[in-house]
Design an enzyme around this catalytic site. Structure first.
Site, PDB file in Angstrom:
ATOM      1  N   LYS A  64      75.945  36.571  42.849  1.00 38.41           N
ATOM      2  CA  LYS A  64      76.682  36.526  44.126  1.00 38.41           C
ATOM      3  C   LYS A  64      76.965  37.941  44.622  1.00 38.41           C
ATOM      4  O   LYS A  64      76.734  38.267  45.793  1.00 38.41           O
ATOM      5  CB  LYS A  64      78.012  35.762  43.946  1.00 38.41           C
ATOM      6  CG  LYS A  64      77.839  34.276  43.733  1.00 38.41           C
ATOM      7  CD  LYS A  64      79.144  33.590  43.326  1.00 38.41           C
ATOM      8  CE  LYS A  64      78.897  32.120  42.972  1.00 38.41           C
ATOM      9  NZ  LYS A  64      80.094  31.395  42.521  1.00 38.41           N
ATOM     10  N   GLN A 108      85.954  32.915  40.073  1.00 37.95           N
ATOM     11  CA  GLN A 108      84.978  32.022  39.446  1.00 37.95           C
ATOM     12  C   GLN A 108      85.684  31.055  38.492  1.00 37.95           C
ATOM     13  O   GLN A 108      86.539  31.451  37.698  1.00 37.95           O
ATOM     14  CB  GLN A 108      83.924  32.853  38.699  1.00 37.95           C
ATOM     15  CG  GLN A 108      82.764  32.056  38.143  1.00 37.95           C
ATOM     16  CD  GLN A 108      81.833  31.456  39.214  1.00 37.95           C
ATOM     17  OE1 GLN A 108      81.825  31.896  40.363  1.00 37.95           O
ATOM     18  NE2 GLN A 108      81.070  30.455  38.843  1.00 37.95           N
ATOM     19  N   ASP A 131      85.544  30.189  49.276  1.00 37.44           N
ATOM     20  CA  ASP A 131      85.052  29.126  48.403  1.00 37.44           C
ATOM     21  C   ASP A 131      85.495  27.741  48.899  1.00 37.44           C
ATOM     22  O   ASP A 131      84.985  26.726  48.442  1.00 37.44           O
ATOM     23  CB  ASP A 131      85.619  29.324  46.982  1.00 37.44           C
ATOM     24  CG  ASP A 131      84.534  29.579  45.956  1.00 37.44           C
ATOM     25  OD1 ASP A 131      83.362  29.275  46.241  1.00 37.44           O
ATOM     26  OD2 ASP A 131      84.871  30.099  44.871  1.00 37.44           O
TER      27      ASP A 131
HETATM   28  N1  GUN Z   1      82.227  27.346  39.272  1.00 37.13           N
HETATM   29  C1  GUN Z   1      81.183  26.505  39.483  1.00 37.13           C
HETATM   30  N2  GUN Z   1      80.821  26.520  40.774  1.00 37.13           N
HETATM   31  C2  GUN Z   1      81.647  27.374  41.397  1.00 37.13           C
HETATM   32  C3  GUN Z   1      81.761  27.815  42.740  1.00 37.13           C
HETATM   33  O1  GUN Z   1      81.027  27.406  43.663  1.00 37.13           O
HETATM   34  N3  GUN Z   1      82.738  28.702  42.983  1.00 37.13           N
HETATM   35  C4  GUN Z   1      83.568  29.153  42.013  1.00 37.13           C
HETATM   36  N4  GUN Z   1      84.506  30.018  42.344  1.00 37.13           N
HETATM   37  N5  GUN Z   1      83.497  28.770  40.756  1.00 37.13           N
HETATM   38  C5  GUN Z   1      82.529  27.886  40.462  1.00 37.13           C
END
Ligand code: GUN
Length: 299
Positions: A64, A108, A131
């Site tokens: 990312k 995350q 998010d």
């Molecule tokens: N853990 C699994 N998928 C995601 C996501 O799309 N965003 C975040 N922040 N954590 C995750």
């Protein structure tokens, strides 16, 4: 002599290429970031926070952050220790909420046991919630108000649109009821006038329910859990899973080969939904920067 023609059924499945679509979206974002920077002098900025040693999370967050920087945005990557206290993480988030060079904040998941994910997510300013996990964002999605939409569900809708999969009046079945994928994608499909069923571990006759689906979304996180013969002829199959098998192969939540024989459209793993999740995150970050800039001009 009469010749009998046997009609052999031959219908090729369309692979929904998330990698190519993500690339196209990245190019669009890169152009827009450049234009926005020229017009306003502002560089959109994304902060990613990762707590602990989970290897999969490390790979995802690195990806990312890398693409974020590649598209001309500021990327602030924070890697925090496994034994971090909840209060310390909240302090970091509050500082980022107040930092004008940061427009999007991503923590995350999953987080270590001592930290409450809901407290963390609710501490992120909704204006920077790229998010879409804040309770306010989830509530707005539920009530049909514009908001930041979680990246994987948003990416799923984007790829369905790209391949012109009809949603209006379609039977959509979502396997998995997580806050990250299952529930929000169900809302989005419903908003597009699909008839949506959400299934989970206690669903009776799961195979039968899946066989009704014109659009089948598998988001359970179990390797090849959805069998090929659960797929209706002509369905669109969206596989959200990324699982490693014992022999280190990456597979989705769907039995790909068998499902491909029946589906009209299917997403591969890897290269399907995954790349779109990142593209949508960066699209949300640019959007957050634009909104925050607009607010600032009003003041
Ligand atoms: N853990 C699994 N998928 C995601 C996501 O799309 N965003 C975040 N922040 N954590 C995750």
């Amino acid at each position: 002599m009469s010749i009998q023609l046997s009609l052999v059924k031959s219908r090729a499945v369309t692979l929904m290429d998330g990698k190519a679509l993500a690339k196209k979206i990245h190019n669009e974002i890169q152009g827009e970031v450049e234009r926005f920077r020229k017009e306003t002098g502002i560089q959109p900025g994304l902060a990613t926070l990762r707590v602990g040693d989970d290897e999969a999370s490390r790979v995802y967050v690195n990806r990312k952050a890398k693409i974020c920087a590649k598209l001309g945005m500021k990327s602030l990557k924070m890697e925090l220790p496994e034994d971090l206290s909840e209060e310390s993480l909240l302090t970091e988030i509050r500082a980022l909420n107040d930092d004008p060079s940061i427009h999007g904040i991503l923590v995350q998941l999953p987080l270590p046991k001592q930290i409450s994910a809901s407290r963390v997510l609710e501490t992120i300013s909704p204006e920077k919630d790229v998010d879409g996990f804040h309770i306010q964002s989830a509530g707005k999605l539920f009530t049909g108000e514009p908001t930041f939409v979680a990246c994987t569900p948003k990416g799923i809708l984007r790829i369905l649109d790209e391949y012109q999969v009809p949603m209006e009046g379609a039977e959509a079945v979502v396997v998995g009821r997580s806050n990250i994928v299952g529930k929000p994608v169900a809302q989005l499909l419903m908003a597009r006038n699909a008839t949506v069923t959400i299934c989970h571990s206690r669903t009776r006759n799961l195979a039968e329910v899946c066989r009704r689906a014109d659009i089948l979304v598998a988001a359970i996180g179990r390797a090849e859990f959805v069998k090929g013969d659960w797929v209706k002829e002509g369905a669109a199959v969206i596989d959200v899973g990324i699982n490693r098998t014992e022999d280190n192969q990456l597979v989705g939540d769907v039995e790909f080969d068998e499902a491909s024989k029946r589906a009209k459209w299917i997403t591969p793993v890897p290269g399907g939904v995954g790349p779109l999740t990142i593209a949508m995150l960066l699209s949300n970050t640019l959007e957050a920067a634009k909104r925050l800039e607009k607010e600032k001009r009003k003041e």
